[in-house]
Design a protein around this motif. Structure first.
Motif, PDB file in Angstrom:
ATOM      1  N   SER A   1       0.839  -1.182   0.000  1.00 13.16           N
ATOM      2  CA  SER A   1       0.000   0.000   0.000  1.00 13.16           C
ATOM      3  C   SER A   1       0.879   1.237   0.000  1.00 13.16           C
ATOM      4  CB  SER A   1      -0.913  -0.008   1.237  1.00 13.16           C
ATOM      5  OG  SER A   1      -0.128   0.070   2.401  1.00 13.16           O
ATOM      6  N   ASN A   2       0.219   2.375   0.081  1.00 15.74           N
ATOM      7  CA  ASN A   2       0.947   3.640   0.093  1.00 15.74           C
ATOM      8  C   ASN A   2       1.193   4.139   1.513  1.00 15.74           C
ATOM      9  OD1 ASN A   2       1.071   3.848  -2.741  1.00 15.74           O
ATOM     10  ND2 ASN A   2      -1.044   4.602  -2.807  1.00 15.74           N
ATOM     11  N   GLY A   3       1.245   3.233   2.476  1.00 18.03           N
ATOM     12  CA  GLY A   3       1.490   3.620   3.842  1.00 18.03           C
ATOM     13  C   GLY A   3       2.897   4.152   4.022  1.00 18.03           C
ATOM     14  N   PRO A   4       3.145   4.874   5.113  1.00 19.84           N
ATOM     15  CA  PRO A   4       4.477   5.438   5.340  1.00 19.84           C
ATOM     16  C   PRO A   4       5.495   4.352   5.607  1.00 19.84           C
ATOM     17  CG  PRO A   4       3.089   5.687   7.288  1.00 19.84           C
ATOM     18  CD  PRO A   4       2.201   5.165   6.195  1.00 19.84           C
ATOM     19  N   PRO A   5       6.777   4.623   5.368  1.00 20.44           N
ATOM     20  CA  PRO A   5       7.823   3.639   5.679  1.00 20.44           C
ATOM     21  C   PRO A   5       7.816   3.314   7.170  1.00 20.44           C
ATOM     22  CG  PRO A   5       8.685   5.422   4.314  1.00 20.44           C
ATOM     23  CD  PRO A   5       7.314   5.839   4.739  1.00 20.44           C
ATOM     24  N   ASN A   6       8.129   2.092   7.489  1.00 21.92           N
ATOM     25  CA  ASN A   6       8.155   1.646   8.878  1.00 21.92           C
ATOM     26  C   ASN A   6       9.486   2.065   9.509  1.00 21.92           C
ATOM     27  OD1 ASN A   6       8.161   0.272  11.306  1.00 21.92           O
ATOM     28  ND2 ASN A   6       7.452  -1.664  10.443  1.00 21.92           N
ATOM     29  N   PRO A   7       9.466   2.969  10.514  1.00 19.17           N
ATOM     30  CA  PRO A   7      10.722   3.445  11.110  1.00 19.17           C
ATOM     31  C   PRO A   7      11.285   2.520  12.179  1.00 19.17           C
ATOM     32  CG  PRO A   7       8.878   4.556  12.135  1.00 19.17           C
ATOM     33  CD  PRO A   7       8.290   3.660  11.075  1.00 19.17           C
ATOM     34  N   ASN A   8      10.559   1.451  12.524  1.00 25.94           N
ATOM     35  CA  ASN A   8      11.017   0.560  13.586  1.00 25.94           C
ATOM     36  C   ASN A   8      12.318  -0.119  13.163  1.00 25.94           C
ATOM     37  OD1 ASN A   8      11.299  -1.784  15.359  1.00 25.94           O
ATOM     38  ND2 ASN A   8       9.178  -1.402  15.971  1.00 25.94           N
ATOM     39  N   PRO A   9      13.372  -0.063  13.989  1.00 26.82           N
ATOM     40  CA  PRO A   9      14.651  -0.687  13.605  1.00 26.82           C
ATOM     41  C   PRO A   9      14.551  -2.197  13.439  1.00 26.82           C
ATOM     42  CG  PRO A   9      14.697   0.029  15.895  1.00 26.82           C
ATOM     43  CD  PRO A   9      13.455   0.617  15.297  1.00 26.82           C
ATOM     44  N   ARG A  10      13.466  -2.799  13.941  1.00 26.28           N
ATOM     45  CA  ARG A  10      13.264  -4.240  13.777  1.00 26.28           C
ATOM     46  C   ARG A  10      12.255  -4.539  12.667  1.00 26.28           C
ATOM     47  NH1 ARG A  10      13.821  -2.735  18.924  1.00 26.28           N
ATOM     48  NH2 ARG A  10      11.611  -2.202  19.078  1.00 26.28           N
ATOM     49  N   ALA A  11      12.023  -3.577  11.798  1.00 22.49           N
ATOM     50  CA  ALA A  11      10.982  -3.727  10.772  1.00 22.49           C
ATOM     51  C   ALA A  11      11.207  -4.929   9.870  1.00 22.49           C
ATOM     52  CB  ALA A  11      10.897  -2.456   9.931  1.00 22.49           C
ATOM     53  N   SER A  12      12.466  -5.269   9.605  1.00 22.81           N
ATOM     54  CA  SER A  12      12.757  -6.357   8.677  1.00 22.81           C
ATOM     55  C   SER A  12      12.729  -7.739   9.330  1.00 22.81           C
ATOM     56  CB  SER A  12      14.118  -6.145   8.016  1.00 22.81           C
ATOM     57  OG  SER A  12      15.154  -6.141   8.996  1.00 22.81           O
ATOM     58  N   ALA A  13      12.566  -7.797  10.643  1.00 24.18           N
ATOM     59  CA  ALA A  13      12.536  -9.096  11.321  1.00 24.18           C
ATOM     60  C   ALA A  13      11.267  -9.844  10.932  1.00 24.18           C
ATOM     61  CB  ALA A  13      12.584  -8.903  12.836  1.00 24.18           C
ATOM     62  N   PRO A  14      11.370 -11.113  10.557  1.00 20.06           N
ATOM     63  CA  PRO A  14      10.170 -11.848  10.135  1.00 20.06           C
ATOM     64  C   PRO A  14       9.224 -12.078  11.306  1.00 20.06           C
ATOM     65  CG  PRO A  14      12.051 -13.326  10.288  1.00 20.06           C
ATOM     66  CD  PRO A  14      12.592 -11.940  10.475  1.00 20.06           C
ATOM     67  N   LEU A  15       7.937 -12.098  11.017  1.00 23.33           N
ATOM     68  CA  LEU A  15       6.935 -12.396  12.026  1.00 23.33           C
ATOM     69  C   LEU A  15       6.819 -13.906  12.189  1.00 23.33           C
ATOM     70  CD1 LEU A  15       4.139  -9.855  11.028  1.00 23.33           C
ATOM     71  CD2 LEU A  15       5.729  -9.691  12.960  1.00 23.33           C
ATOM     72  N   GLU A  16       6.700 -14.351  13.429  1.00 19.45           N
ATOM     73  CA  GLU A  16       6.598 -15.772  13.721  1.00 19.45           C
ATOM     74  C   GLU A  16       5.268 -16.051  14.415  1.00 19.45           C
ATOM     75  OE1 GLU A  16       8.645 -17.992  12.734  1.00 19.45           O
ATOM     76  OE2 GLU A  16      10.273 -16.684  12.038  1.00 19.45           O
ATOM     77  N   PRO A  17       4.434 -16.943  13.851  1.00 19.63           N
ATOM     78  CA  PRO A  17       3.173 -17.269  14.523  1.00 19.63           C
ATOM     79  C   PRO A  17       3.426 -18.089  15.779  1.00 19.63           C
ATOM     80  CG  PRO A  17       3.486 -18.702  12.624  1.00 19.63           C
ATOM     81  CD  PRO A  17       4.607 -17.693  12.582  1.00 19.63           C
ATOM     82  N   VAL A  18       2.522 -17.967  16.730  1.00 20.02           N
ATOM     83  CA  VAL A  18       2.578 -18.771  17.949  1.00 20.02           C
ATOM     84  C   VAL A  18       1.565 -19.911  17.837  1.00 20.02           C
ATOM     85  CG1 VAL A  18       3.328 -16.821  19.352  1.00 20.02           C
ATOM     86  CG2 VAL A  18       0.881 -17.328  19.156  1.00 20.02           C
ATOM     87  N   SER A  19       1.778 -20.956  18.607  1.00 17.32           N
ATOM     88  CA  SER A  19       0.830 -22.066  18.632  1.00 17.32           C
ATOM     89  C   SER A  19      -0.397 -21.683  19.454  1.00 17.32           C
ATOM     90  CB  SER A  19       1.487 -23.316  19.233  1.00 17.32           C
ATOM     91  OG  SER A  19       2.569 -23.757  18.434  1.00 17.32           O
ATOM     92  N   VAL A  20      -1.563 -22.156  19.019  1.00 20.98           N
ATOM     93  CA  VAL A  20      -2.791 -21.869  19.744  1.00 20.98           C
ATOM     94  C   VAL A  20      -3.614 -23.148  19.886  1.00 20.98           C
ATOM     95  CG1 VAL A  20      -2.919 -19.463  18.991  1.00 20.98           C
ATOM     96  CG2 VAL A  20      -4.066 -21.227  17.646  1.00 20.98           C
ATOM     97  N   ASP A  21      -4.397 -23.199  20.942  1.00 26.67           N
ATOM     98  CA  ASP A  21      -5.389 -24.253  21.148  1.00 26.67           C
ATOM     99  C   ASP A  21      -6.632 -23.829  20.364  1.00 26.67           C
ATOM    100  OD1 ASP A  21      -7.473 -25.849  22.068  1.00 26.67           O
ATOM    101  OD2 ASP A  21      -6.770 -25.871  24.143  1.00 26.67           O
ATOM    102  N   LEU A  22      -6.810 -24.390  19.179  1.00 25.72           N
ATOM    103  CA  LEU A  22      -7.853 -23.893  18.292  1.00 25.72           C
ATOM    104  C   LEU A  22      -9.256 -23.912  18.908  1.00 25.72           C
ATOM    105  CD1 LEU A  22      -6.759 -25.187  14.776  1.00 25.72           C
ATOM    106  CD2 LEU A  22      -6.935 -22.811  15.536  1.00 25.72           C
ATOM    107  N   PRO A  23      -9.706 -25.002  19.541  1.00 21.45           N
ATOM    108  CA  PRO A  23     -11.056 -24.944  20.132  1.00 21.45           C
ATOM    109  C   PRO A  23     -11.195 -23.823  21.160  1.00 21.45           C
ATOM    110  CG  PRO A  23     -10.335 -27.221  19.954  1.00 21.45           C
ATOM    111  CD  PRO A  23      -9.135 -26.360  19.626  1.00 21.45           C
TER     112      PRO A  23
END
Length: 204
Positions: A32-54
């Motif tokens: 999108s045309n959103g502003p650049p992410n200034p967070n110094p950790r912006a390039s770190a990949p996101l990792e999903p957590v495990s969840v109890d689906l029910p």
């Protein structure tokens, strides 16, 4: 052989559908045309957590978000997740464009990614378009959760109750900051009329 009018309509409609689907996927993937992410950790990949689906199923209120285009301006928005017999998830979204406006309802079907521990879902917007949704945090009592998308241009804070105290909200923003999000882009979603116009809340 002369083609029928219905055949010509299908040939015209299919490219239009594909083009529309591509635009939706592009918007939801964070291009999108959103502003650049200034967070110094912006390039770190996101990792999903495990969840109890029910346990994870049920109603979740949208406390704050970096919204995608279709949910901008909503108030009193919530998601309701139902685990199906086939293992997929019925994903219903509700919201209003104002507290006096009629409620809108969107329905999606989500598929849990194998090997993700229940934390990565492929959300089917409509065939054949899917996007990836990641559960980034859920508290031990399943009262609060954080969802995100790869690219970090979209994000959500959900809660089982429609309101959240400031200390809890700040603690969840701190988690998002540690993950590399630009937390200044998050706006709280009014769940009550008295919240409209308050600092930090989105404008309907």
């Amino acid at each position: 052989m002369k083609r029928s009018p219905s055949s010509r309509v299908r040939r015209i409609a299919l490219p239009a559908l594909v083009a529309s689907a591509a635009l939706v996927a592009l918007a939801l993937s964070g291009c999108s045309n959103g502003p650049p992410n200034p967070n110094p950790r912006a390039s770190a990949p996101l990792e999903p957590v495990s969840v109890d689906l029910p346990r994870y199923m049920g109603r979740w209120y949208v406390i704050a978000n970096i919204p995608y285009f279709a949910e901008r301006g909503f108030v009193a928005s919530r998601a309701e997740w139902t685990l199906r017999d086939d293992g997929r998830i019925d994903d219903a979204f509700f919201g209003r464009k104002g507290f006096d406006a009629p409620e809108k309802h969107f329905h999606f079907v989500d598929t849990v990614a194998p090997g993700s521990g229940g934390g990565e879902w492929r959300v089917r917007l409509f065939w054949p378009i899917h996007v990836t949704q990641l559960t980034l945090y859920v508290d031990p009592d399943y009262r609060y959760t954080i969802l995100g998308y790869p690219g970090k241009s979209l994000g959500w804070i959900f809660a089982r109750e429609p309101t959240m105290d400031d200390a809890t909200y700040r603690s969840l923003l701190a988690r998002l900051d540690a993950m590399g999000y630009d937390t200044t882009r998050f706006r709280r979603v009014p769940q009550l009329p008295s919240q409209v116009g308050q600092p930090g809340f989105a404008t309907p």
